[in-house]
Design a protein around this motif. Sequence first.
Motif, PDB file in Angstrom:
ATOM      1  N   LEU A  37      16.438 -10.909 -35.173  1.00  0.00           N
ATOM      2  CA  LEU A  37      15.109 -10.574 -34.662  1.00  0.00           C
ATOM      3  C   LEU A  37      14.033 -11.002 -35.649  1.00  0.00           C
ATOM      4  CD1 LEU A  37      14.664  -6.684 -35.029  1.00  0.00           C
ATOM      5  CD2 LEU A  37      16.338  -8.018 -36.265  1.00  0.00           C
ATOM      6  N   PRO A  38      12.804 -11.191 -35.171  1.00  0.00           N
ATOM      7  CA  PRO A  38      11.723 -11.644 -36.053  1.00  0.00           C
ATOM      8  C   PRO A  38      11.296 -10.556 -37.045  1.00  0.00           C
ATOM      9  CG  PRO A  38      11.190 -11.991 -33.724  1.00  0.00           C
ATOM     10  CD  PRO A  38      12.373 -11.086 -33.772  1.00  0.00           C
ATOM     11  N   GLU A  39      10.739 -10.990 -38.150  1.00  0.00           N
ATOM     12  CA  GLU A  39      10.186 -10.035 -39.112  1.00  0.00           C
ATOM     13  C   GLU A  39       9.035  -9.232 -38.514  1.00  0.00           C
ATOM     14  OE1 GLU A  39       9.116 -12.414 -42.456  1.00  0.00           O
ATOM     15  OE2 GLU A  39      11.177 -12.555 -43.232  1.00  0.00           O
ATOM     16  N   SER A  40       8.481  -9.702 -37.413  1.00  0.00           N
ATOM     17  CA  SER A  40       7.370  -9.031 -36.732  1.00  0.00           C
ATOM     18  C   SER A  40       7.835  -7.992 -35.720  1.00  0.00           C
ATOM     19  CB  SER A  40       6.506 -10.071 -36.021  1.00  0.00           C
ATOM     20  OG  SER A  40       7.310 -10.838 -35.119  1.00  0.00           O
ATOM     21  N   ALA A  41       9.146  -7.778 -35.603  1.00  0.00           N
ATOM     22  CA  ALA A  41       9.673  -6.901 -34.558  1.00  0.00           C
ATOM     23  C   ALA A  41       9.263  -5.451 -34.777  1.00  0.00           C
ATOM     24  CB  ALA A  41      11.194  -7.012 -34.493  1.00  0.00           C
ATOM     25  N   HIS A  42       9.245  -4.693 -33.698  1.00  0.00           N
ATOM     26  CA  HIS A  42       8.834  -3.290 -33.693  1.00  0.00           C
ATOM     27  C   HIS A  42       9.851  -2.417 -34.430  1.00  0.00           C
ATOM     28  CE1 HIS A  42       8.049   0.694 -31.704  1.00  0.00           C
ATOM     29  NE2 HIS A  42       6.807   0.281 -31.891  1.00  0.00           N
ATOM     30  N   PHE A  43       9.376  -1.314 -34.995  1.00  0.00           N
ATOM     31  CA  PHE A  43      10.260  -0.425 -35.762  1.00  0.00           C
ATOM     32  C   PHE A  43      11.345   0.228 -34.910  1.00  0.00           C
ATOM     33  CE2 PHE A  43       6.679   2.384 -34.553  1.00  0.00           C
ATOM     34  CZ  PHE A  43       7.364   3.399 -33.913  1.00  0.00           C
ATOM     35  N   MET A  59      21.242   4.069 -35.077  1.00  0.00           N
ATOM     36  CA  MET A  59      21.942   4.816 -34.039  1.00  0.00           C
ATOM     37  C   MET A  59      23.200   4.106 -33.548  1.00  0.00           C
ATOM     38  SD  MET A  59      18.596   5.946 -31.813  1.00  0.00           S
ATOM     39  CE  MET A  59      19.529   6.732 -30.498  1.00  0.00           C
ATOM     40  N   LEU A  60      23.160   2.780 -33.517  1.00  0.00           N
ATOM     41  CA  LEU A  60      24.223   2.017 -32.877  1.00  0.00           C
ATOM     42  C   LEU A  60      25.130   1.286 -33.850  1.00  0.00           C
ATOM     43  CD1 LEU A  60      21.996   0.492 -30.049  1.00  0.00           C
ATOM     44  CD2 LEU A  60      23.543   2.440 -29.859  1.00  0.00           C
ATOM     45  N   GLY A  61      24.814   1.336 -35.139  1.00  0.00           N
ATOM     46  CA  GLY A  61      25.640   0.650 -36.121  1.00  0.00           C
ATOM     47  C   GLY A  61      25.568  -0.851 -36.012  1.00  0.00           C
ATOM     48  N   VAL A  62      24.394  -1.349 -35.656  1.00  0.00           N
ATOM     49  CA  VAL A  62      24.173  -2.791 -35.532  1.00  0.00           C
ATOM     50  C   VAL A  62      23.341  -3.271 -36.721  1.00  0.00           C
ATOM     51  CG1 VAL A  62      23.093  -4.609 -34.151  1.00  0.00           C
ATOM     52  CG2 VAL A  62      24.323  -2.746 -33.023  1.00  0.00           C
ATOM     53  N   LYS A  63      23.826  -4.264 -37.419  1.00  0.00           N
ATOM     54  CA  LYS A  63      23.095  -4.823 -38.563  1.00  0.00           C
ATOM     55  C   LYS A  63      21.954  -5.701 -38.055  1.00  0.00           C
ATOM     56  CE  LYS A  63      23.603  -7.845 -42.601  1.00  0.00           C
ATOM     57  NZ  LYS A  63      24.536  -8.709 -43.377  1.00  0.00           N
ATOM     58  N   LEU A  64      20.772  -5.505 -38.622  1.00  0.00           N
ATOM     59  CA  LEU A  64      19.619  -6.326 -38.270  1.00  0.00           C
ATOM     60  C   LEU A  64      19.525  -7.514 -39.216  1.00  0.00           C
ATOM     61  CD1 LEU A  64      16.923  -3.586 -37.553  1.00  0.00           C
ATOM     62  CD2 LEU A  64      18.542  -4.648 -35.964  1.00  0.00           C
ATOM     63  N   VAL A  65      19.420  -8.696 -38.648  1.00  0.00           N
ATOM     64  CA  VAL A  65      19.273  -9.934 -39.421  1.00  0.00           C
ATOM     65  C   VAL A  65      17.883 -10.474 -39.127  1.00  0.00           C
ATOM     66  CG1 VAL A  65      20.187 -12.236 -39.838  1.00  0.00           C
ATOM     67  CG2 VAL A  65      21.752 -10.366 -39.241  1.00  0.00           C
ATOM     68  N   TRP A  66      17.027 -10.475 -40.147  1.00  0.00           N
ATOM     69  CA  TRP A  66      15.615 -10.790 -39.941  1.00  0.00           C
ATOM     70  C   TRP A  66      15.359 -12.284 -40.060  1.00  0.00           C
ATOM     71  CZ3 TRP A  66      12.904  -6.827 -38.144  1.00  0.00           C
ATOM     72  CH2 TRP A  66      13.376  -5.531 -38.410  1.00  0.00           C
ATOM     73  N   ALA A  67      14.631 -12.824 -39.106  1.00  0.00           N
ATOM     74  CA  ALA A  67      14.241 -14.229 -39.120  1.00  0.00           C
ATOM     75  C   ALA A  67      12.806 -14.370 -39.612  1.00  0.00           C
ATOM     76  CB  ALA A  67      14.378 -14.824 -37.723  1.00  0.00           C
ATOM     77  N   VAL A 100      16.005 -18.713 -36.968  1.00  0.00           N
ATOM     78  CA  VAL A 100      16.853 -17.889 -36.107  1.00  0.00           C
ATOM     79  C   VAL A 100      18.222 -18.541 -35.953  1.00  0.00           C
ATOM     80  CG1 VAL A 100      17.183 -17.009 -33.762  1.00  0.00           C
ATOM     81  CG2 VAL A 100      14.928 -16.864 -34.836  1.00  0.00           C
ATOM     82  N   GLU A 101      18.229 -19.832 -35.669  1.00  0.00           N
ATOM     83  CA  GLU A 101      19.499 -20.542 -35.478  1.00  0.00           C
ATOM     84  C   GLU A 101      20.360 -20.493 -36.737  1.00  0.00           C
ATOM     85  OE1 GLU A 101      21.187 -24.751 -33.655  1.00  0.00           O
ATOM     86  OE2 GLU A 101      19.093 -24.622 -34.333  1.00  0.00           O
ATOM     87  N   ASP A 102      19.727 -20.625 -37.894  1.00  0.00           N
ATOM     88  CA  ASP A 102      20.469 -20.606 -39.153  1.00  0.00           C
ATOM     89  C   ASP A 102      21.184 -19.280 -39.387  1.00  0.00           C
ATOM     90  OD1 ASP A 102      19.621 -23.163 -39.693  1.00  0.00           O
ATOM     91  OD2 ASP A 102      17.978 -22.547 -41.017  1.00  0.00           O
ATOM     92  N   ARG A 103      20.729 -18.217 -38.723  1.00  0.00           N
ATOM     93  CA  ARG A 103      21.285 -16.888 -38.952  1.00  0.00           C
ATOM     94  C   ARG A 103      22.363 -16.491 -37.944  1.00  0.00           C
ATOM     95  NH1 ARG A 103      17.429 -17.209 -42.204  1.00  0.00           N
ATOM     96  NH2 ARG A 103      16.649 -15.572 -43.609  1.00  0.00           N
ATOM     97  N   ILE A 104      22.663 -17.360 -37.001  1.00  0.00           N
ATOM     98  CA  ILE A 104      23.687 -17.059 -36.009  1.00  0.00           C
ATOM     99  C   ILE A 104      25.078 -17.159 -36.635  1.00  0.00           C
ATOM    100  CG2 ILE A 104      24.745 -17.812 -33.839  1.00  0.00           C
ATOM    101  CD1 ILE A 104      21.991 -18.777 -32.944  1.00  0.00           C
ATOM    102  N   THR A 105      25.894 -16.130 -36.404  1.00  0.00           N
ATOM    103  CA  THR A 105      27.285 -16.112 -36.879  1.00  0.00           C
ATOM    104  C   THR A 105      28.182 -15.625 -35.744  1.00  0.00           C
ATOM    105  OG1 THR A 105      27.305 -13.804 -37.645  1.00  0.00           O
ATOM    106  CG2 THR A 105      26.403 -15.452 -39.171  1.00  0.00           C
ATOM    107  N   ASP A 106      29.458 -15.503 -36.031  1.00  0.00           N
ATOM    108  CA  ASP A 106      30.402 -14.981 -35.043  1.00  0.00           C
ATOM    109  C   ASP A 106      30.138 -13.516 -34.734  1.00  0.00           C
ATOM    110  OD1 ASP A 106      31.647 -17.434 -34.881  1.00  0.00           O
ATOM    111  OD2 ASP A 106      33.237 -16.924 -36.316  1.00  0.00           O
ATOM    112  N   LEU A 112      17.962 -21.805 -27.227  1.00  0.00           N
ATOM    113  CA  LEU A 112      18.892 -21.512 -28.324  1.00  0.00           C
ATOM    114  C   LEU A 112      19.958 -20.528 -27.872  1.00  0.00           C
ATOM    115  CD1 LEU A 112      19.426 -22.017 -31.364  1.00  0.00           C
ATOM    116  CD2 LEU A 112      17.999 -20.013 -31.831  1.00  0.00           C
ATOM    117  N   ALA A 113      19.530 -19.487 -27.181  1.00  0.00           N
ATOM    118  CA  ALA A 113      20.470 -18.474 -26.701  1.00  0.00           C
ATOM    119  C   ALA A 113      21.485 -19.089 -25.740  1.00  0.00           C
ATOM    120  CB  ALA A 113      19.706 -17.345 -26.022  1.00  0.00           C
TER     121      ALA A 113
END
Length: 382
Positions: A116-122, A130-138, A151-157, A183-184
């Motif tokens: 998600l973008p660095e501009s994303a909402h809190f 709550m969900l145990g999901v790691k946030l990867v900031w673009a 964003v593309e550079d941060r895509i992993t399995d 991209l998606a």
Amino acid sequence: MFPRRGASEEEVLEELEEKTSPDLTFDSGRILGSMCTYPHPFALEVVRRYIDRNLGDPGLHVGSQKVEEEAIGMLSNLLGLARGYGHIVSGGTEANILAVRAFRNIANVEKPELILPESAHFSFLKASEMLGVKLVWAELNPDYSVNVRNVEDRITDNTIGIVGIAGTTGLGVVDDIPALSDLALDYGLPLHVDAAFGGFVIPFAKALGYEIPDFDFRLKGVKSVTIDPHKMGMVPIPAGGIIFREKRFLEAISVPAPYLAGGKVWQATITGTRPGASALAVWAMIKHLGFEGYTEVVGNAMELSRWFASELKRIPGVYLIREPVLNIVSFGTENLEEVEEELKRRGWGISAHRGYIRIVMMPHVKREHLEAFLRDLMEVIR
């Protein structure tokens, strides 16, 4: 202390008036930094009439459930989708959490990550915890939109999905959603668009000729959209919206609620008991104003934002953070904290916590309010 004896309605209301007297009110025109507004009078009447409806138990309120489905249908249509699946929820925060939950459940990876973008909402921070999901900031581009290549550079399995923003909270920036959609699709990932604010602005602004990128289900990679009717939709709080392109996303977050009157009921929302009046108000306001009515509301707000931005440029010591995209104008000054403090002392509802002051041209904001604000601003920075 819990009172032993009750007071009269008049006494209670008098005490409430006293206790809430420090509050700023939307109808005063002093609240300039909020994405909410004073609800439309018709929406208030709808909520008053149907305040007892509970969509958490649809078996009791079959008609209200049908109205919610129709409201979701109209919102889906506004966002370029013939048929969508979703609910009217408590706000953009719940909607975003539901989207992340759906992506996580469908992906079913051991260490889920969301880009998600660095501009994303809190709200995504809450979703992460709550969900145990790691946030990867673009990273962001110089114009404050997300850098798609980053964003593309941060895509992993472990990536479960991508987030784009259509109307960032601070600046009203619309990300390059078409590029994110491509991209998606290339990587077989779902794209969620947080259009909590922009969802009730962009379709009407585009109809007026404003050049804003596509952001919704017209783009094949977009699988879910957050849209908040309690913002520019002028519906009373709470009234957020989550819409999925496919039913499987809603099914992935649904759990059984077998004791309800409807019998075999499944719930996808975070809240169990859920105000039906909000959904009915969304339906009623769309029916009442229609596309033309909302276009007029948005047109006024967009024109006002451009006028306000031009006025700010004439004040020495004031600079725009960027040219406005939607009906949001953000600016900075020297000694920003001192300027903010003095403006607040004069009764203005603003915030400079992001390093700039954001003014949102909501329906309750009129030109005369902004003219008064500009006079105070010029006095404060001299």
